[in-house]
Design a protein around this motif. Sequence first.
Motif, PDB file in Angstrom:
ATOM      1  N   ASP A  47       4.452  18.473  -3.988  1.00 39.20           N
ATOM      2  CA  ASP A  47       5.441  18.533  -3.271  1.00 39.20           C
ATOM      3  C   ASP A  47       5.677  17.249  -2.316  1.00 39.20           C
ATOM      4  OD1 ASP A  47       3.140  19.454  -2.064  1.00 39.20           O
ATOM      5  OD2 ASP A  47       4.270  20.659  -0.599  1.00 39.20           O
ATOM      6  N   ALA A  48       4.734  16.213  -2.049  1.00 42.29           N
ATOM      7  CA  ALA A  48       5.144  15.151  -1.239  1.00 42.29           C
ATOM      8  C   ALA A  48       5.983  14.159  -1.927  1.00 42.29           C
ATOM      9  CB  ALA A  48       3.746  14.694  -0.929  1.00 42.29           C
ATOM     10  N   ARG A  49       6.278  14.309  -3.321  1.00 42.23           N
ATOM     11  CA  ARG A  49       7.136  13.307  -4.105  1.00 42.23           C
ATOM     12  C   ARG A  49       8.469  12.899  -3.561  1.00 42.23           C
ATOM     13  NH1 ARG A  49       6.280  13.300  -9.631  1.00 42.23           N
ATOM     14  NH2 ARG A  49       8.297  12.249  -9.647  1.00 42.23           N
ATOM     15  N   GLN A  50       9.006  14.042  -3.036  1.00 40.59           N
ATOM     16  CA  GLN A  50      10.373  13.799  -2.319  1.00 40.59           C
ATOM     17  C   GLN A  50      10.261  13.694  -0.873  1.00 40.59           C
ATOM     18  OE1 GLN A  50      12.743  13.257  -4.878  1.00 40.59           O
ATOM     19  NE2 GLN A  50      11.256  13.740  -6.357  1.00 40.59           N
ATOM     20  N   ASP A  51       9.240  13.809  -0.370  1.00 39.63           N
ATOM     21  CA  ASP A  51       9.136  14.009   1.194  1.00 39.63           C
ATOM     22  C   ASP A  51       9.557  13.069   2.108  1.00 39.63           C
ATOM     23  OD1 ASP A  51       8.326  14.796   3.504  1.00 39.63           O
ATOM     24  OD2 ASP A  51       6.595  15.686   2.951  1.00 39.63           O
ATOM     25  N   PRO A  52      10.444  13.272   2.724  1.00 39.58           N
ATOM     26  CA  PRO A  52      11.447  12.064   3.391  1.00 39.58           C
ATOM     27  C   PRO A  52      10.244  11.690   4.619  1.00 39.58           C
ATOM     28  CG  PRO A  52      12.450  14.119   4.110  1.00 39.58           C
ATOM     29  CD  PRO A  52      11.558  14.331   2.914  1.00 39.58           C
ATOM     30  N   ARG A  53       9.368  12.330   4.962  1.00 44.10           N
ATOM     31  CA  ARG A  53       8.259  11.598   6.064  1.00 44.10           C
ATOM     32  C   ARG A  53       7.639  10.450   5.497  1.00 44.10           C
ATOM     33  NH1 ARG A  53       3.448  13.928   6.839  1.00 44.10           N
ATOM     34  NH2 ARG A  53       3.485  14.902   4.648  1.00 44.10           N
ATOM     35  N   LEU A  54       7.517  10.248   3.955  1.00 50.06           N
ATOM     36  CA  LEU A  54       7.280   8.948   3.627  1.00 50.06           C
ATOM     37  C   LEU A  54       8.356   7.786   3.448  1.00 50.06           C
ATOM     38  CD1 LEU A  54       5.388  11.450   1.968  1.00 50.06           C
ATOM     39  CD2 LEU A  54       4.434   9.604   0.727  1.00 50.06           C
ATOM     40  N   ASP A  55       9.550   8.136   3.771  1.00 45.07           N
ATOM     41  CA  ASP A  55      10.391   7.012   3.601  1.00 45.07           C
ATOM     42  C   ASP A  55      10.014   5.875   4.272  1.00 45.07           C
ATOM     43  OD1 ASP A  55      11.952   8.740   2.100  1.00 45.07           O
ATOM     44  OD2 ASP A  55      13.421   9.252   3.782  1.00 45.07           O
ATOM     45  N   TRP A  56       9.613   5.669   5.566  1.00 44.55           N
ATOM     46  CA  TRP A  56       9.440   4.252   6.062  1.00 44.55           C
ATOM     47  C   TRP A  56       8.211   3.644   5.197  1.00 44.55           C
ATOM     48  CZ3 TRP A  56       4.387   3.148   7.279  1.00 44.55           C
ATOM     49  CH2 TRP A  56       3.448   3.994   7.421  1.00 44.55           C
ATOM     50  N   TRP A  57       7.256   4.487   4.655  1.00 48.70           N
ATOM     51  CA  TRP A  57       6.103   3.811   4.034  1.00 48.70           C
ATOM     52  C   TRP A  57       6.434   3.296   2.633  1.00 48.70           C
ATOM     53  CZ3 TRP A  57       3.316   4.993  -0.606  1.00 48.70           C
ATOM     54  CH2 TRP A  57       2.257   4.709  -0.705  1.00 48.70           C
ATOM     55  N   ARG A  58       7.616   4.053   1.865  1.00 50.10           N
ATOM     56  CA  ARG A  58       8.183   3.703   0.587  1.00 50.10           C
ATOM     57  C   ARG A  58       8.699   2.391   0.681  1.00 50.10           C
ATOM     58  NH1 ARG A  58       9.871   9.627   0.278  1.00 50.10           N
ATOM     59  NH2 ARG A  58       8.215  10.755  -0.741  1.00 50.10           N
ATOM     60  N   ASP A  59       9.227   2.037   1.856  1.00 50.06           N
ATOM     61  CA  ASP A  59      10.100   0.834   2.085  1.00 50.06           C
ATOM     62  C   ASP A  59       9.225  -0.140   2.669  1.00 50.06           C
ATOM     63  OD1 ASP A  59      12.282   2.154   1.604  1.00 50.06           O
ATOM     64  OD2 ASP A  59      13.161   2.366   3.468  1.00 50.06           O
ATOM     65  N   ALA A  60       7.979   0.062   3.187  1.00 51.24           N
ATOM     66  CA  ALA A  60       7.079  -0.945   3.771  1.00 51.24           C
ATOM     67  C   ALA A  60       6.253  -1.895   2.923  1.00 51.24           C
ATOM     68  CB  ALA A  60       6.245  -0.208   4.716  1.00 51.24           C
TER      69      ALA A  60
END
Length: 418
Positions: free
Chosen positions: A17-30
């Motif tokens: 359930d973390a696959r779509q989690d927006p908490r990771l957005d910064w990390w996905r872009d970093a």
Amino acid sequence: MTLQDDAIRPERGQRPDARQDPRLDWWRDAKFGLFIHWGLYAIPAGTWKGEPVAGLGEWIMYRARIPVREYEQLAAQFNPVQFDAAQWVALAKAAGQKYLVITSKHHDGFCLFQSKVTGYNMADGTPFRRDVLKELAAECRKQGLKLGFYYSQTQDWHHPDGDGNDWDYDEAKKDFAGYIERYVKPQVTELLTNYGPICLIWFDTPKGITADQSESLAELVHKLQPDCLVSGRVGNTLGDYASAGDNRIPGQAVTMDWETPATINDTWGFKSYDHNWKSIADLVRKLVDIVSKGGNYLLNVGPTAEGIIPQPSVERLLGMGRWLEVNGEAVYGTRPGPVQGLAWCRSTAKPGAVYLHILDWPQGGELLVPGVKGVKGAYLLGDASRAPLPVRETDDGTIIHGPAAAPDEMDTVVVLSV
Ligand code: H79
């Protein structure tokens, strides 16, 4: 894209359930972070009693079976007077890294932070008497870098109930559950209470930890700081993102959020005689390879006992930063591109753009790109004038005419408008 890869073991995987989690957005872009392994092991730096100790520098206590009472004497010598948090953070910024993760406690049990549950820490147990994590936290805030903490939650060779030390302690008598409850959790609480916002906790070596223990650690982190991410090595597929093996890169794109932790030479903690430095070109290509497969690159430095990041590491990080200064658009905020599985090319993408990363420039400059159609224009990212390159569509892809010789031997980025 595959869901799993050999390089990412299932127990270090991502909570579904973390696959779509927006908490990771910064990390996905970093995409790119700085790992720092620093602790008492920087003092022996790979040599114990005059003998070189094989393997990773931070494993010296284990590999040489150094008794706790002997190893802990190193704390009295740890006085890194040249430590300067501002310099370390500025280096990460210049390298183009977006987050910094430092060992708050590695397997040897020594803590870089002031802790109420042990005096075996930098602030209370060394002549330096400073909480270096406090100083790094202040500098990261000032210079705009995210800060995360590595924390060894299973192995602790100093604590009688921690995992790993069978030369001082009887493994059969260990109360590992008690160590998690009465030592790990209070320390994780300190780390998430005393240093401001922490972007992630980098747990490691989940071997042997129960699903309940992994889950309760992840819950504790999220309760204290809801936005703080938990690495896949918390264990039992309960991480906010997956962790590839050390220095491992999956063979193909992976549909999880994942990260490769990696060394510039062959050790994490400083070793005086490890000179096996990867080249800047190799490191840039590894970064691009990882990003083209949807991952992040957490690249390590091991400062000396004086607090100095080795010059070969500095030079390489600055070299990567120079490349990213020109080509960062094709890295940050991208997702895996449509061209996958070619030896000479990687690809990343953003809405409206595909970035071809040409690792092996073809003689004559004719790029035959299979599978990409509907290209409206092409130019070299390194060309400030954005001179258009001739593009021709064929039955099975697109042909782009670039310069005859490679504009960038490390990786020439061709931008396609699509
Ligand atoms: O922190 C870095 C490493 O110290 C840590 N993970 C990265 C990020 C790490 N912990 N364990 N490992 C890496 C795997 C280590 C395996 C070995 Fe060994 C250590 C091989 C040789 C020494 C364990 C002990 C297996 C054989 C002896």
